[in-house]
Design an enzyme around this catalytic site. Structure first.
Site, PDB file in Angstrom:
ATOM      1  N   LYS A   1      -2.710   0.411 -24.879  1.00 13.28           N
ATOM      2  CA  LYS A   1      -3.120   0.303 -26.283  1.00 13.28           C
ATOM      3  C   LYS A   1      -1.849   0.301 -27.144  1.00 13.28           C
ATOM      4  CE  LYS A   1      -7.624   2.051 -24.951  1.00 13.28           C
ATOM      5  NZ  LYS A   1      -8.658   3.096 -25.049  1.00 13.28           N
TER       6      LYS A   1
ATOM      7  N   THR B   1      -4.184   6.067 -21.825  1.00 19.46           N
ATOM      8  CA  THR B   1      -4.048   4.729 -21.269  1.00 19.46           C
ATOM      9  C   THR B   1      -2.623   4.259 -21.582  1.00 19.46           C
ATOM     10  OG1 THR B   1      -4.806   3.703 -23.317  1.00 19.46           O
ATOM     11  CG2 THR B   1      -6.475   4.136 -21.632  1.00 19.46           C
TER      12      THR B   1
ATOM     13  N   ARG C   1      -2.475  -2.647 -18.346  1.00 17.47           N
ATOM     14  CA  ARG C   1      -3.710  -1.862 -18.270  1.00 17.47           C
ATOM     15  C   ARG C   1      -3.541  -0.813 -17.189  1.00 17.47           C
ATOM     16  NH1 ARG C   1      -6.881  -4.604 -21.631  1.00 17.47           N
ATOM     17  NH2 ARG C   1      -8.363  -2.897 -21.573  1.00 17.47           N
TER      18      ARG C   1
ATOM     19  N   TYR D   1       0.845  -1.197   0.000  1.00 20.12           N
ATOM     20  CA  TYR D   1       0.000   0.000   0.000  1.00 20.12           C
ATOM     21  C   TYR D   1       0.873   1.237   0.000  1.00 20.12           C
ATOM     22  CZ  TYR D   1      -5.006  -0.068  -0.074  1.00 20.12           C
ATOM     23  OH  TYR D   1      -6.298  -0.102  -0.517  1.00 20.12           O
TER      24      TYR D   1
ATOM     25  N   GLU E   1      -0.460   4.883  -0.584  1.00 18.34           N
ATOM     26  CA  GLU E   1      -1.203   6.126  -0.840  1.00 18.34           C
ATOM     27  C   GLU E   1      -0.281   7.320  -0.704  1.00 18.34           C
ATOM     28  OE1 GLU E   1      -4.559   6.153   1.782  1.00 18.34           O
ATOM     29  OE2 GLU E   1      -5.754   4.903   0.440  1.00 18.34           O
TER      30      GLU E   1
ATOM     31  N   ASP F   1      -6.699  13.543 -25.237  1.00 18.30           N
ATOM     32  CA  ASP F   1      -6.839  12.155 -24.788  1.00 18.30           C
ATOM     33  C   ASP F   1      -6.267  11.266 -25.892  1.00 18.30           C
ATOM     34  OD1 ASP F   1      -7.540   9.628 -24.040  1.00 18.30           O
ATOM     35  OD2 ASP F   1      -9.622  10.105 -23.540  1.00 18.30           O
TER      36      ASP F   1
HETATM   37  C1  PLP Z   1      -9.653   3.468 -24.210  1.00 19.41           C
HETATM   38  C2  PLP Z   1      -9.962   4.917 -24.026  1.00 19.41           C
HETATM   39  C3  PLP Z   1     -10.284   5.445 -22.770  1.00 19.41           C
HETATM   40  C4  PLP Z   1     -10.613   4.616 -21.563  1.00 19.41           C
HETATM   41  O1  PLP Z   1      -9.723   3.743 -21.131  1.00 19.41           O
HETATM   42  P1  PLP Z   1     -10.134   2.540 -20.142  1.00 19.41           P
HETATM   43  O2  PLP Z   1      -8.827   2.092 -19.674  1.00 19.41           O
HETATM   44  O3  PLP Z   1     -10.889   1.562 -20.979  1.00 19.41           O
HETATM   45  O4  PLP Z   1     -10.988   3.123 -19.052  1.00 19.41           O
HETATM   46  C5  PLP Z   1     -10.435   6.814 -22.659  1.00 19.41           C
HETATM   47  N1  PLP Z   1     -10.302   7.620 -23.723  1.00 19.41           N
HETATM   48  C6  PLP Z   1     -10.029   7.138 -24.954  1.00 19.41           C
HETATM   49  C7  PLP Z   1      -9.907   8.075 -26.100  1.00 19.41           C
HETATM   50  C8  PLP Z   1      -9.860   5.774 -25.147  1.00 19.41           C
HETATM   51  O5  PLP Z   1      -9.609   5.308 -26.371  1.00 19.41           O
END
Ligand code: PLP
Length: 428
Positions: A237, A234, A243, A62, A64, A208
């Site tokens: 991807k 994220t 993740r 932990y 925090e 994003d």
């Molecule tokens: C995949 C994605 C997210 C969310 O990610 P998670 O890990 O699935 O919550 C947010 N914004 C965009 C543009 C994404 O492609």
């Protein structure tokens, strides 16, 4: 039918001994990921090193708070792990501040709202059915229920963002936050154009880049770093990490972001994930990752050419990145029917709305595909004609209900994939 790939009986010996039922499911998933052509653009194969880091005893701790400012003792190693991840993120993306604690992309975006807006404030993002993300203020999301979401889209004729429309909407609605980026955008995002509009409207610009972070890190997509107030991404991807997620910014916004992630939204960070993010960032800083990012785009563009030659209707006419969105209306097959048939043919895609889709979101007109996973296995542009052919035959078989044709494709796919072992998966 294809021969089942033989796997080492005990690739996870302790798991197999303790929980054979679960171990069998993991082995089955390994087999599935090994034998199929995975075309979901948000997915990838992480390296063995990333897998190992995310399965460590760091998970027992932990912590925090932030390095040097924790609410628990015993952080001698954890602080260094998180600092490594932070420093690598800053270097790779050329930013002044990085927070590597968000549990995933959606909570990362929620932390942005917490940092820069109050409930009820207006926020602006791309509409979900146009290719935006739920968390950019779409109605069914908490972000659309607790904030007033206004949405921009793409032009009907070009499939491209209309910046006159974005500017007009931003100046009329005066959002606190503007999101750019999305989940089904096949074209380069013009961060400079968004930044100009955000400045005029007095909004915080959030890029994003969840889908394209790996392309940016590898130099295959322009970076938002000079333009965006906040970069949200994220890590799982195209960046090819575990993740998780990161928020990055200039120093000016560091405090607001850190406070929003913890204690604003989350509790203890997932230290095993932080470690795996650090490993992925190190991998992404290697010259070989630049080759990877370039190949992802080259493969997507080659695949787009091959699909166009077979009469497929691609939104915006092609792709600049890792992703292709196609409207199957001219092929006379609904997206979901095609996606399910392709799955039976060993080709894994997702059905997706296309801009101005006349069909329902749960039964839309399109499918979305991408090249991050197949490129991680080493497939190149020379393989894209075969991939397009399988998709074409699979969609045709979906229309006629020809299960034998789907089974034949499945065998051909498995044969090619066997020649390109996937990172992180057990080999025969
Ligand atoms: C995949 C994605 C997210 C969310 O990610 P998670 O890990 O699935 O919550 C947010 N914004 C965009 C543009 C994404 O492609």
């Amino acid at each position: 039918m294809s021969q089942p790939v033989s796997h080492p009986a005990v690739s996870h010996p302790a798991l197999s001994a303790t929980d054979p039922e679960l171990a069998a499911l993991v082995a089955a998933e390994e087999r599935l990921q090994s034998e199929t052509l995975r075309l979901i653009p948000s997915e990838n194969y992480v390296s063995q090193a990333v897998l190992e880091a995310s399965g460590t005893v760091l998970q027992n701790k932990y912590s925090e708070g932030y390095p040097g400012r924790r609410y628990y003792e015993g952080q001698q190693n954890i602080d260094q792990v998180e600092t490594l991840a932070v420093e690598r993120a800053k270097a790779l993306f050329g930013v002044e501040h990085a927070n590597v604690q968000p549990y995933s992309g959606s909570p990362a975006n929620l932390a942005v709202y917490l940092a820069f807006a109050e409930p009820g404030d207006t926020v602006m993002g791309m509409a979900l059915p146009m290719g935006g993300h739920l968390t950019h203020g779409w109605g069914v999301s908490a972000t659309g229920r607790w904030f007033r979401g206004v949405q921009y889209g793409v032009r009907h004729d070009t499939g491209l963002i209309d910046f006159d429309e974005v500017r007009e909407l931003a100046l009329k609605e005066r959002p606190k936050i503007i999101f750019c980026g999305g989940t089904a955008l096949p074209r380069t995002i013009d961060f400079a154009a968004f930044a100009e509009i955000a400045r005029e409207a007095g909004a915080v610009l959030v890029a994003d880049v969840a889908h394209i972070a790996g392309l940016i890190a590898g130099g295959a997509h322009p970076s938002p770093a000079p333009y965006a107030d906040v970069i949200s991404t994220t890590t799982h991807k195209t960046l090819r990490g575990p993740r998780g997620a990161m928020l990055m910014s200039r120093e000016q916004h560091a405090k607001a972001i850190d406070k929003a992630v913890f204690p604003g939204l989350q509790g203890g960070p997932h230290n095993q994930t932080t470690a795996a993010i650090a490993v992925a960032l190190r991998e992404a800083a290697q010259p070989s990752f630049r080759d990877y990012a370039r190949s992802v785009v080259a493969n997507a563009q080659a695949l787009a050419e091959q699909l166009l030659a077979r009469g497929f209707d691609l939104v915006s006419g092609g792709t600049d990145n890792h992703l292709i969105l196609m409207d199957l209306t001219p092929k006379d097959v609904p997206g979901k029917v095609a996606a399910k048939a392709l799955d039976r043919a060993g080709i894994v895609v997702n059905y997706n709305t296309v801009p101005y889709d006349p069909r329902k979101p749960f039964d839309p007109s399109g499918i979305r595909i991408g090249t991050p996973s197949l490129t991680s296995r080493g497939l190149g542009t020379e393989h894209m004609a075969a991939v397009a052919d399988w998709i074409d035959r699979g969609v045709g078989a979906a229309r006629t209900g020809d299960e034998d044709a789907l089974a034949a494709i499945r065998d051909e796919v498995a044969e090619l994939m066997a020649a390109f072992p996937a990172p992180g998966l057990p080999t025969e």
